[in-house]
Design an enzyme around this catalytic site. Structure first.
Site, PDB file in Angstrom:
ATOM      1  N   ASP A 109      35.492  36.513  33.446  1.00 16.03           N
ATOM      2  CA  ASP A 109      35.392  36.023  34.726  1.00 16.03           C
ATOM      3  C   ASP A 109      35.026  34.451  34.667  1.00 16.03           C
ATOM      4  O   ASP A 109      35.798  33.610  35.216  1.00 16.03           O
ATOM      5  CB  ASP A 109      34.301  36.642  35.630  1.00 16.03           C
ATOM      6  CG  ASP A 109      35.093  37.899  36.013  1.00 16.03           C
ATOM      7  OD1 ASP A 109      35.810  38.410  35.389  1.00 16.03           O
ATOM      8  OD2 ASP A 109      34.500  38.551  37.093  1.00 16.03           O
ATOM      9  N   LEU A 147      37.507  40.392  42.002  1.00 18.88           N
ATOM     10  CA  LEU A 147      38.029  38.794  42.089  1.00 18.88           C
ATOM     11  C   LEU A 147      37.121  37.878  41.545  1.00 18.88           C
ATOM     12  O   LEU A 147      37.512  36.681  41.812  1.00 18.88           O
ATOM     13  CB  LEU A 147      38.648  38.648  43.492  1.00 18.88           C
ATOM     14  CG  LEU A 147      39.749  39.403  44.201  1.00 18.88           C
ATOM     15  CD1 LEU A 147      40.044  39.371  45.678  1.00 18.88           C
ATOM     16  CD2 LEU A 147      40.989  38.881  43.457  1.00 18.88           C
TER      17      LEU A 147
HETATM   18  O1  PMV Z   1      35.414  43.693  38.000  1.00 16.59           O
HETATM   19  P1  PMV Z   1      35.812  42.441  37.517  1.00 16.59           P
HETATM   20  O2  PMV Z   1      36.942  41.770  38.074  1.00 16.59           O
HETATM   21  O3  PMV Z   1      34.355  41.513  37.199  1.00 16.59           O
HETATM   22  O4  PMV Z   1      36.295  42.647  36.194  1.00 16.59           O
HETATM   23  C1  PMV Z   1      35.518  43.229  34.909  1.00 16.59           C
HETATM   24  C2  PMV Z   1      36.406  43.391  33.717  1.00 16.59           C
HETATM   25  C3  PMV Z   1      35.738  44.322  32.627  1.00 16.59           C
HETATM   26  O5  PMV Z   1      36.493  44.134  31.508  1.00 16.59           O
HETATM   27  C4  PMV Z   1      35.736  45.763  33.202  1.00 16.59           C
HETATM   28  C5  PMV Z   1      34.342  43.760  32.480  1.00 16.59           C
HETATM   29  C6  PMV Z   1      34.210  42.519  31.603  1.00 16.59           C
HETATM   30  O6  PMV Z   1      33.081  41.764  31.542  1.00 16.59           O
HETATM   31  O7  PMV Z   1      35.342  42.038  31.276  1.00 16.59           O
END
Ligand code: PMV
Length: 312
Positions: free
Chosen positions: A149, A103
């Site tokens: 993110d 999240l």
């Molecule tokens: O786990 P989260 O919500 O931080 O998402 C990671 C998403 C990935 O594609 C696996 C890694 C990234 O840096 O985009």
């Protein structure tokens, strides 16, 4: 007494995780029901005091290592502002975003902390600058993050994201309902990202094909968001989940939650984020959301959030 507060929301990836690390697109949306809040006030004693009870921090900034997430975020603000020292202050951090669960808790802390610091210092910064600085902090903890993110959280808007390219917002024509369920399993993103990288390096051809298939799903999903084709979004979520299973980033608990969501009438479901734990999402008709949520709890979810994604 000077007192400043800033909030940053959580986020959820709708489509494209993991492939996004390899320059394929991904779509993510902010989730405002969960958030990090940072309050800064004057400190009558010297120095910067950091109070973040959820992560057991109640200490002076000077006593923490440079790689500490909070210290790294403060140092980004110092170097951006060209200040070798910041005024004495007390920084309090609270968050309703569960950690290590997809999240965006880490990026939300960085964004809220940096925003409140700039505001406390009376300095103007753009969302893009905040996002860039939060990305530097993400690198310490995620190894090779895509930057999705920090982007979605700093801009607080739905994004169609391609690593290293100028930001594009996702065009959403019709509101839709998402149920987010937490498996309760903590799974740091750096582990799954490193694992996928290792497998890709050992065996690039099949992995490139999976990334490319995920990229095609994201393009299709972008079009479905543009036209309000919610049924197709559900189908695409299911296909995206199967591809993530082939990347070996799902797990029994997530597959069980995805199954429970579909059995209770969701239009589609998938894991969201790094995988092997953390959260999954389901898309459902608004009138079915409570039923899907109840079914997710029965299947072992530790928490669910029902959220509506509005046109942007
Ligand atoms: O786990 P989260 O919500 O931080 O998402 C990671 C998403 C990935 O594609 C696996 C890694 C990234 O840096 O985009």
């Amino acid at each position: 007494m000077n007192r400043i507060s800033s909030r940053a929301p959580g986020k959820i990836i709708l489509f494209g995780e993991h492939a996004v690390v390899y320059q394929y697109p991904a779509i993510a949306v902010p989730v405002t029901q969960v958030y990090t809040e940072v309050t800064i006030e004057e400190n009558i004693e010297e120095g910067i005091f950091l109070y973040a009870p959820a992560i057991s921090i109640a200490t002076q900034y000077d006593l923490l290592p440079a790689e500490n997430h909070l210290v790294a975020a403060i140092n980004e603000v110092k170097s951006f502002s060209g200040m070798s020292q910041l005024p004495a202050m007390k920084i309090s951090i609270t968050s309703t975003i569960p950690v290590a669960s997809g999240l965006g808790s880490g990026a939300a802390v960085s964004v809220a902390l940096m925003r409140s610091l700039f505001s406390y210092l009376g300095k103007e910064v753009s969302d893009q600058e905040i996002s860039n600085m939060a990305f530097q902090v993400e690198k310490i903890h995620h190894g090779t993050p895509s930057g999705i993110d920090n982007t979605v959280i700093a801009f607080e808007r739905s994004v169609f994201f391609i690593k290293g390219q100028p930001i594009e917002f996702a065009d959403i024509i019709e509101p839709f309902t998402i149920i987010i369920a937490d498996s309760g399993i903590k799974s740091p993103t750096i582990n799954t990202v490193m694992d996928v990288r290792k497998r890709w390096q050992e065996n690039p051809v099949p992995y490139n094909a999976i990334f490319s298939d995920i990229g095609a799903i994201v393009q299709d999903a972008r079009e479905s968001l543009r036209t309000g084709n919610l049924e197709n979004l559900g189908i695409l979520m299911n296909t995206n989940h199967s591809l993530l299973q082939r990347l070996d980033v799902s797990c029994e608990a997530l597959d069980c939650l995805v199954g429970a969501a579909l059995d209770s009438g969701a239009m589609g479901a998938k894991l969201s984020g790094g995988g092997r734990g953390g959260n999954m999402i389901a898309i459902a008709q608004p009138e079915n959301a409570d039923r899907v949520s109840a079914s997710l709890y029965r299947a072992g979810a530790k928490n669910t959030v029902i959220t509506t994604i509005y046109p942007a």
